[in-house]
Design a protein around this motif. Structure first.
Motif, PDB file in Angstrom:
ATOM      1  N   ASP A  19      11.737  -2.480   6.621  1.00  0.00           N
ATOM      2  CA  ASP A  19      12.953  -1.686   6.824  1.00  0.00           C
ATOM      3  C   ASP A  19      13.014  -0.495   5.866  1.00  0.00           C
ATOM      4  O   ASP A  19      13.444   0.597   6.245  1.00  0.00           O
ATOM      5  N   LEU A  20      12.583  -0.701   4.618  1.00  0.00           N
ATOM      6  CA  LEU A  20      12.640   0.405   3.655  1.00  0.00           C
ATOM      7  C   LEU A  20      11.584   1.468   3.946  1.00  0.00           C
ATOM      8  O   LEU A  20      11.786   2.651   3.637  1.00  0.00           O
ATOM      9  N   LYS A  21      10.480   1.079   4.540  1.00  0.00           N
ATOM     10  CA  LYS A  21       9.497   2.080   4.966  1.00  0.00           C
ATOM     11  C   LYS A  21      10.089   2.956   6.070  1.00  0.00           C
ATOM     12  O   LYS A  21       9.959   4.180   6.053  1.00  0.00           O
ATOM     13  N   ALA A  22      10.738   2.303   7.027  1.00  0.00           N
ATOM     14  CA  ALA A  22      11.373   3.056   8.117  1.00  0.00           C
ATOM     15  C   ALA A  22      12.473   3.958   7.571  1.00  0.00           C
ATOM     16  O   ALA A  22      12.603   5.120   7.990  1.00  0.00           O
ATOM     17  N   TYR A  23      13.258   3.437   6.636  1.00  0.00           N
ATOM     18  CA  TYR A  23      14.331   4.228   6.032  1.00  0.00           C
ATOM     19  C   TYR A  23      13.776   5.419   5.273  1.00  0.00           C
ATOM     20  O   TYR A  23      14.297   6.540   5.366  1.00  0.00           O
ATOM     21  N   THR A  24      12.696   5.209   4.514  1.00  0.00           N
ATOM     22  CA  THR A  24      12.104   6.289   3.734  1.00  0.00           C
ATOM     23  C   THR A  24      11.665   7.429   4.638  1.00  0.00           C
ATOM     24  O   THR A  24      11.857   8.614   4.312  1.00  0.00           O
TER      25      THR A  24
ATOM     26  N   ASN B 118      21.483   3.277  10.305  1.00  0.00           N
ATOM     27  CA  ASN B 118      20.311   2.481  10.700  1.00  0.00           C
ATOM     28  C   ASN B 118      20.524   0.981  10.542  1.00  0.00           C
ATOM     29  O   ASN B 118      19.964   0.182  11.296  1.00  0.00           O
ATOM     30  N   PHE B 119      21.325   0.599   9.546  1.00  0.00           N
ATOM     31  CA  PHE B 119      21.438  -0.828   9.234  1.00  0.00           C
ATOM     32  C   PHE B 119      22.863  -1.372   9.354  1.00  0.00           C
ATOM     33  O   PHE B 119      23.121  -2.511   8.975  1.00  0.00           O
ATOM     34  N   GLY B 120      23.780  -0.565   9.877  1.00  0.00           N
ATOM     35  CA  GLY B 120      25.146  -1.037  10.101  1.00  0.00           C
ATOM     36  C   GLY B 120      25.875  -1.406   8.827  1.00  0.00           C
ATOM     37  O   GLY B 120      26.655  -2.364   8.807  1.00  0.00           O
TER      38      GLY B 120
ATOM     39  N   GLN C 266      21.586  -6.359   3.642  1.00  0.00           N
ATOM     40  CA  GLN C 266      21.774  -5.873   5.002  1.00  0.00           C
ATOM     41  C   GLN C 266      20.435  -5.745   5.749  1.00  0.00           C
ATOM     42  O   GLN C 266      20.421  -5.628   6.973  1.00  0.00           O
ATOM     43  N   LEU C 267      19.336  -5.794   5.014  1.00  0.00           N
ATOM     44  CA  LEU C 267      18.020  -5.617   5.617  1.00  0.00           C
ATOM     45  C   LEU C 267      17.432  -6.955   6.063  1.00  0.00           C
ATOM     46  O   LEU C 267      17.598  -7.963   5.391  1.00  0.00           O
ATOM     47  N   LYS C 268      16.713  -6.939   7.168  1.00  0.00           N
ATOM     48  CA  LYS C 268      16.057  -8.155   7.656  1.00  0.00           C
ATOM     49  C   LYS C 268      14.699  -8.331   6.992  1.00  0.00           C
ATOM     50  O   LYS C 268      14.300  -9.432   6.643  1.00  0.00           O
ATOM     51  N   ASP C 269      13.960  -7.257   6.855  1.00  0.00           N
ATOM     52  CA  ASP C 269      12.636  -7.274   6.228  1.00  0.00           C
ATOM     53  C   ASP C 269      12.604  -6.133   5.222  1.00  0.00           C
ATOM     54  O   ASP C 269      12.518  -4.968   5.603  1.00  0.00           O
TER      55      ASP C 269
ATOM     56  N   HIS D 172       0.833  -1.195   0.000  1.00  0.00           N
ATOM     57  CA  HIS D 172       0.000   0.000   0.000  1.00  0.00           C
ATOM     58  C   HIS D 172       0.872   1.251   0.000  1.00  0.00           C
ATOM     59  O   HIS D 172       2.043   1.222   0.390  1.00  0.00           O
ATOM     60  N   PHE D 173       0.286   2.356  -0.418  1.00  0.00           N
ATOM     61  CA  PHE D 173       0.973   3.629  -0.277  1.00  0.00           C
ATOM     62  C   PHE D 173       1.091   3.956   1.208  1.00  0.00           C
ATOM     63  O   PHE D 173       0.234   3.572   2.021  1.00  0.00           O
ATOM     64  N   PHE D 174       2.161   4.669   1.561  1.00  0.00           N
ATOM     65  CA  PHE D 174       2.345   5.106   2.944  1.00  0.00           C
ATOM     66  C   PHE D 174       2.929   6.510   2.939  1.00  0.00           C
ATOM     67  O   PHE D 174       3.444   6.990   1.928  1.00  0.00           O
ATOM     68  N   ASN D 175       2.835   7.176   4.069  1.00  0.00           N
ATOM     69  CA  ASN D 175       3.499   8.472   4.236  1.00  0.00           C
ATOM     70  C   ASN D 175       4.191   8.480   5.594  1.00  0.00           C
ATOM     71  O   ASN D 175       4.451   7.411   6.152  1.00  0.00           O
ATOM     72  N   GLN D 176       4.465   9.654   6.136  1.00  0.00           N
ATOM     73  CA  GLN D 176       5.242   9.721   7.367  1.00  0.00           C
ATOM     74  C   GLN D 176       4.524   9.084   8.551  1.00  0.00           C
ATOM     75  O   GLN D 176       5.159   8.557   9.455  1.00  0.00           O
ATOM     76  N   TYR D 177       3.196   9.099   8.511  1.00  0.00           N
ATOM     77  CA  TYR D 177       2.462   8.647   9.693  1.00  0.00           C
ATOM     78  C   TYR D 177       1.433   7.544   9.419  1.00  0.00           C
ATOM     79  O   TYR D 177       0.827   7.027  10.357  1.00  0.00           O
TER      80      TYR D 177
END
Length: 342
Positions: free
Chosen positions: A92-97, A259-261, A85-88, A39-44
């Motif tokens: 993880d990419l949502k958090a990074y974005t 964030n991901f070492g 390097q990412l677990k999920d 799905h689309f997501f934004n900051q919140y």
């Protein structure tokens, strides 16, 4: 990390609505069951509908003329090494974005109501995708092109024979096409790689739709500004302007690495790409001067990107100009095709 920022255009004109672009981003979901869909997501929020994305982006264009971009498309493409390097990948990419867009806001040399922009001033929506497709600029497609051209010519000849427009042996033509398909240098699951074919392996990346206007629809925030960090008198008032791309790209790497070492090699760094453009001799000298293990990894990364690597001298005294030129040609081709993630 390979990040692009582009204004969306259709046949030379700026798109007046985000609808077509949003529809394009929804295509991957068409072949997936509801639990598998992204799905689309934004900051919140994590589940924003396509209709909401279109309504909010299209409704946030106050004072923008039809000759100005209404929104920008940002693509964030981690390299295969970064993805490992990412677990999920999705989570993880949502958090990074979300962290990346904080850096995006901070890269504007602007003021909104007397203060610097922050993440709440940025109206954006993003979507994770897990598939990528071969482009005409990709090395595999380019190196298969001589075969593709000959096959196309034979297919045209076959159709002319079938229509009775010329004489010829259809079986011989079919055999020749089969031989050319077999001799193509790059194949995937036995099939010649062509433009539009899905790429193998992990290809997760993120697409963002970012409004040209701030969230209050009162200030223009253009990452495509030709101004870096400057001030100008406008209507008798000193106004800050510009977007610092160098800062944004550098922070994009720092945020990911922290964030991901991730241990980023020299050839993966944004500043090294700039160095290649500004001072190629120093760029290649730096690569050859790296510690043995880092140099080996740098050359491996370049090789995987399709760069033809000549015999590398063992010390700086042996460094030949022809070696630098050969490396330069290969890296430039790889960067143009987007196969080096910097």
């Amino acid at each position: 990390m390979y990040i692009t920022i582009t204004p969306q255009q259709t046949q030379g004109n700026f798109s007046q609505s985000a609808a077509d672009y949003v529809a394009y981003l929804e295509k991957e979901n068409e072949s997936l069951s509801p639990p598998e869909q992204e799905h689309f997501f934004n900051q919140y929020g994590d589940k924003v509908t396509a209709e909401q994305v279109i309504a909010e982006i299209d409704g946030n264009t106050k004072k923008l003329s039809k000759h100005e971009p209404k929104f920008y498309a940002i693509t964030v493409s981690p390299s295969k090494a970064e993805l490992r390097q990412l677990k999920d990948h999705s989570k993880d990419l949502k958090a990074y974005t979300r962290e990346l867009m904080k850096a995006y806001a901070q890269s504007f040399h602007r003021e909104i109501h007397g203060r610097p922009p922050n993440i709440d001033d940025i109206k954006y929506f993003a979507k994770v995708e897990h598939q990528r497709y071969f482009k005409g600029t990709d090395r595999e497609v380019r190196e298969n092109q001589p075969m593709a051209s000959k096959i196309l010519e034979l297919q045209h000849q076959k159709r002319r024979i079938q229509r009775g427009e010329e004489a010829g042996n259809l079986n011989l033509i079919k055999e020749r096409i089969a031989q050319l398909e077999k001799s193509a240098p790059h194949k995937l699951e036995g099939k010649r790689i062509v433009q539009g074919m899905a790429k193998p392996g992990h290809q997760t990346h993120v697409h963002l739709v970012v409004s040209r206007r701030d969230a209050s629809n009162s200030v223009s925030l253009s990452p495509g500004s030709k101004y870096r960090a400057s001030e100008v008198m406008l209507h008798g008032k000193l106004v800050k302007r510009g977007f610092d791309r160098d800062q944004f790209y550098t922070q994009a790497e720092k945020v990911f690495d922290a964030n991901f070492g991730y241990q980023r090699n020299f050839v993966e760094q944004y500043h090294s790409r700039k160095l290649m453009v500004q001072n190629p001799k120093l760029y290649y000298s730096t690569i050859l001067g790296l510690p043995a293990n880092e140099k080996a990894l740098a050359l491996k990364l370049l090789g995987k990107s399709g760069v033809h690597l000549p015999q590398i001298p063992t010390n700086k005294v042996q460094l030949a100009l022809r070696t630098i030129k050969a490396l330069k040609r290969g890296v430039e081709v790889a960067i143009k095709s987007g196969s080096i993630g910097i």
